[in-house]
Scaffold this active site. Structure first.
Site, PDB file in Angstrom:
ATOM      1  N   GLU A   1      12.548  40.504  34.516  1.00  0.00           N
ATOM      2  CA  GLU A   1      12.504  40.407  35.985  1.00  0.00           C
ATOM      3  C   GLU A   1      11.715  39.165  36.388  1.00  0.00           C
ATOM      4  O   GLU A   1      12.130  38.401  37.262  1.00  0.00           O
ATOM      5  CB  GLU A   1      11.840  41.654  36.581  1.00  0.00           C
ATOM      6  CG  GLU A   1      12.646  42.930  36.397  1.00  0.00           C
ATOM      7  CD  GLU A   1      12.015  44.124  37.108  1.00  0.00           C
ATOM      8  OE1 GLU A   1      11.432  43.944  38.185  1.00  0.00           O
ATOM      9  OE2 GLU A   1      12.111  45.242  36.569  1.00  0.00           O
TER      10      GLU A   1
ATOM     11  N   HIS B   1      16.543  44.814  41.108  1.00  0.00           N
ATOM     12  CA  HIS B   1      16.701  46.223  40.755  1.00  0.00           C
ATOM     13  C   HIS B   1      16.613  46.358  39.232  1.00  0.00           C
ATOM     14  O   HIS B   1      17.266  45.595  38.510  1.00  0.00           O
ATOM     15  CB  HIS B   1      18.063  46.730  41.255  1.00  0.00           C
ATOM     16  CG  HIS B   1      18.264  48.184  40.992  1.00  0.00           C
ATOM     17  ND1 HIS B   1      17.660  49.169  41.752  1.00  0.00           N
ATOM     18  CD2 HIS B   1      18.953  48.831  40.022  1.00  0.00           C
ATOM     19  CE1 HIS B   1      17.997  50.348  41.267  1.00  0.00           C
ATOM     20  NE2 HIS B   1      18.773  50.177  40.217  1.00  0.00           N
TER      21      HIS B   1
ATOM     22  N   ARG C   1      13.179  54.690  61.327  1.00  0.00           N
ATOM     23  CA  ARG C   1      13.178  53.557  60.395  1.00  0.00           C
ATOM     24  C   ARG C   1      13.361  52.234  61.119  1.00  0.00           C
ATOM     25  O   ARG C   1      12.760  51.221  60.776  1.00  0.00           O
ATOM     26  CB  ARG C   1      14.300  53.711  59.364  1.00  0.00           C
ATOM     27  CG  ARG C   1      14.001  54.749  58.316  1.00  0.00           C
ATOM     28  CD  ARG C   1      15.120  54.856  57.295  1.00  0.00           C
ATOM     29  NE  ARG C   1      14.819  55.909  56.349  1.00  0.00           N
ATOM     30  CZ  ARG C   1      14.133  55.741  55.223  1.00  0.00           C
ATOM     31  NH1 ARG C   1      13.693  54.543  54.897  1.00  0.00           N
ATOM     32  NH2 ARG C   1      13.891  56.748  54.421  1.00  0.00           N
TER      33      ARG C   1
ATOM     34  N   ARG D   1      11.196  50.930  50.592  1.00  0.00           N
ATOM     35  CA  ARG D   1      11.788  51.523  51.791  1.00  0.00           C
ATOM     36  C   ARG D   1      13.274  51.179  51.816  1.00  0.00           C
ATOM     37  O   ARG D   1      13.647  50.027  51.595  1.00  0.00           O
ATOM     38  CB  ARG D   1      11.164  50.948  53.078  1.00  0.00           C
ATOM     39  CG  ARG D   1       9.685  51.133  53.234  1.00  0.00           C
ATOM     40  CD  ARG D   1       9.270  52.567  53.330  1.00  0.00           C
ATOM     41  NE  ARG D   1       9.817  53.274  54.489  1.00  0.00           N
ATOM     42  CZ  ARG D   1       9.817  54.603  54.603  1.00  0.00           C
ATOM     43  NH1 ARG D   1       9.347  55.359  53.629  1.00  0.00           N
ATOM     44  NH2 ARG D   1      10.308  55.175  55.673  1.00  0.00           N
TER      45      ARG D   1
ATOM     46  N   ASN E   1      17.145  41.281  46.553  1.00  0.00           N
ATOM     47  CA  ASN E   1      16.358  42.358  45.935  1.00  0.00           C
ATOM     48  C   ASN E   1      16.484  42.262  44.426  1.00  0.00           C
ATOM     49  O   ASN E   1      17.475  41.745  43.908  1.00  0.00           O
ATOM     50  CB  ASN E   1      16.899  43.717  46.408  1.00  0.00           C
ATOM     51  CG  ASN E   1      16.127  44.891  45.822  1.00  0.00           C
ATOM     52  OD1 ASN E   1      14.897  44.886  45.802  1.00  0.00           O
ATOM     53  ND2 ASN E   1      16.832  45.886  45.338  1.00  0.00           N
TER      54      ASN E   1
ATOM     55  N   GLU F   1      24.904  49.320  51.851  1.00  0.00           N
ATOM     56  CA  GLU F   1      24.947  50.369  50.831  1.00  0.00           C
ATOM     57  C   GLU F   1      23.881  50.086  49.762  1.00  0.00           C
ATOM     58  O   GLU F   1      23.777  48.957  49.261  1.00  0.00           O
ATOM     59  CB  GLU F   1      26.341  50.410  50.187  1.00  0.00           C
ATOM     60  CG  GLU F   1      26.528  51.640  49.307  1.00  0.00           C
ATOM     61  CD  GLU F   1      27.874  51.650  48.589  1.00  0.00           C
ATOM     62  OE1 GLU F   1      28.008  52.392  47.615  1.00  0.00           O
ATOM     63  OE2 GLU F   1      28.786  50.897  49.008  1.00  0.00           O
TER      64      GLU F   1
ATOM     65  N   ASN G   1       6.194  41.027  40.324  1.00  0.00           N
ATOM     66  CA  ASN G   1       7.293  40.088  40.611  1.00  0.00           C
ATOM     67  C   ASN G   1       6.863  39.072  41.663  1.00  0.00           C
ATOM     68  O   ASN G   1       7.197  37.889  41.577  1.00  0.00           O
ATOM     69  CB  ASN G   1       8.541  40.845  41.077  1.00  0.00           C
ATOM     70  CG  ASN G   1       9.360  41.357  39.906  1.00  0.00           C
ATOM     71  OD1 ASN G   1       9.994  40.573  39.204  1.00  0.00           O
ATOM     72  ND2 ASN G   1       9.320  42.661  39.670  1.00  0.00           N
TER      73      ASN G   1
ATOM     74  N   LEU H   1      16.392  50.161  53.710  1.00  0.00           N
ATOM     75  CA  LEU H   1      16.536  49.421  54.970  1.00  0.00           C
ATOM     76  C   LEU H   1      17.797  49.846  55.712  1.00  0.00           C
ATOM     77  O   LEU H   1      18.830  50.120  55.096  1.00  0.00           O
ATOM     78  CB  LEU H   1      16.575  47.918  54.669  1.00  0.00           C
ATOM     79  CG  LEU H   1      15.262  47.376  54.078  1.00  0.00           C
ATOM     80  CD1 LEU H   1      15.468  46.007  53.453  1.00  0.00           C
ATOM     81  CD2 LEU H   1      14.171  47.320  55.150  1.00  0.00           C
TER      82      LEU H   1
END
Ligand code: GRF
Length: 206
Positions: A180, A115, A71, A97, A113, A149, A19, A99
């Protein structure tokens, strides 16, 4: 060359970075509203780092492992890299990771992001296997703003693909990945240009 100021963008990766390559390619167009100025990885051996360097882009690796369970300490180190490069927009591309709210809030509206599912279906990992297991007729990918979330932020763009008889994880993920690579640059352009923005928890303009 366009004279418009391009948004200084970082891509965060953990792996091969296909990507990332699609985004770098798209951003070569003079009228693309984002400029990819940094690729950062949480794993020093992420394959995408070499590909980014080969494309002439600055790279950074901030290994999360020395930080153990802290983290936020890892994210502060990552954030320092972003600040050092005067980053305005952060794009997660296979960044594995989770966040913390600290980082997500700090970059709110400037953090996106991709997904590999049609959110809100199949949040989390192993999306292709779970889609096959569930027997859905359509699957796909979603670009979304990141909120605290996991995989729950408002959608910027989505692309659907059919699930075909005989599909396995490899064939389905390849079909999704192709989409994508198509929609992530489009979504980045929408956010960088201001055509889509996060407001009151929704993606305004999407
Ligand atoms: C992609 O499927 C992306 O949706 C997911 O991780 C994968 C990363 O692939 N979050 P790549 O590193 O961009 O090739």
């Amino acid at each position: 060359m366009s004279t418009a100021k391009r948004v200084r963008t970082a891509i965060l990766i953990s792996g091969r970075g296909s990507n990332m390559v699609a985004l770098i390619e798209a951003a070569k167009a003079a009228d693309f509203p984002a400029e990819i100025v940094l690729v950062a990885a949480n794993l020093p051996d992420a394959g995408g780092l070499e590909r980014a360097a080969a494309a002439g882009i600055a790279t950074a690796s901030v290994d999360h492992r020395p930080f153990g369970k802290d983290r936020e300490a890892f994210e502060r180190a990552l954030d320092a890299e972003l600040q050092a490069h005067q980053i305005e927009l952060v794009v997660l591309a296979g960044f594995m990771r989770v966040l913390t709210p600290w980082f997500v809030t700090r970059w709110q509206g400037r953090l996106i992001n991709i997904h590999p599912s049609l959110l809100p279906d199949f949040r989390g990992t192993h999306t292709h296997a779970r889609a096959l297991e569930a027997g859905v007729a359509e699957h796909g990918c979603t670009v979304h703003f990141v909120v605290p979330e996991l995989d729950a932020g408002p959608t910027i763009l989505q692309a659907k693909v059919p699930v075909l008889p005989g599909d396995d994880e490899a064939s389905l993920s390849a079909r999704v990945l192709e989409q994508e690579h198509r929609i992530y640059p489009q979504a980045l352009a929408l956010v960088a240009s201001g055509a889509v923005r996060l407001e009151d928890g929704t993606a305004l303009g999407a």
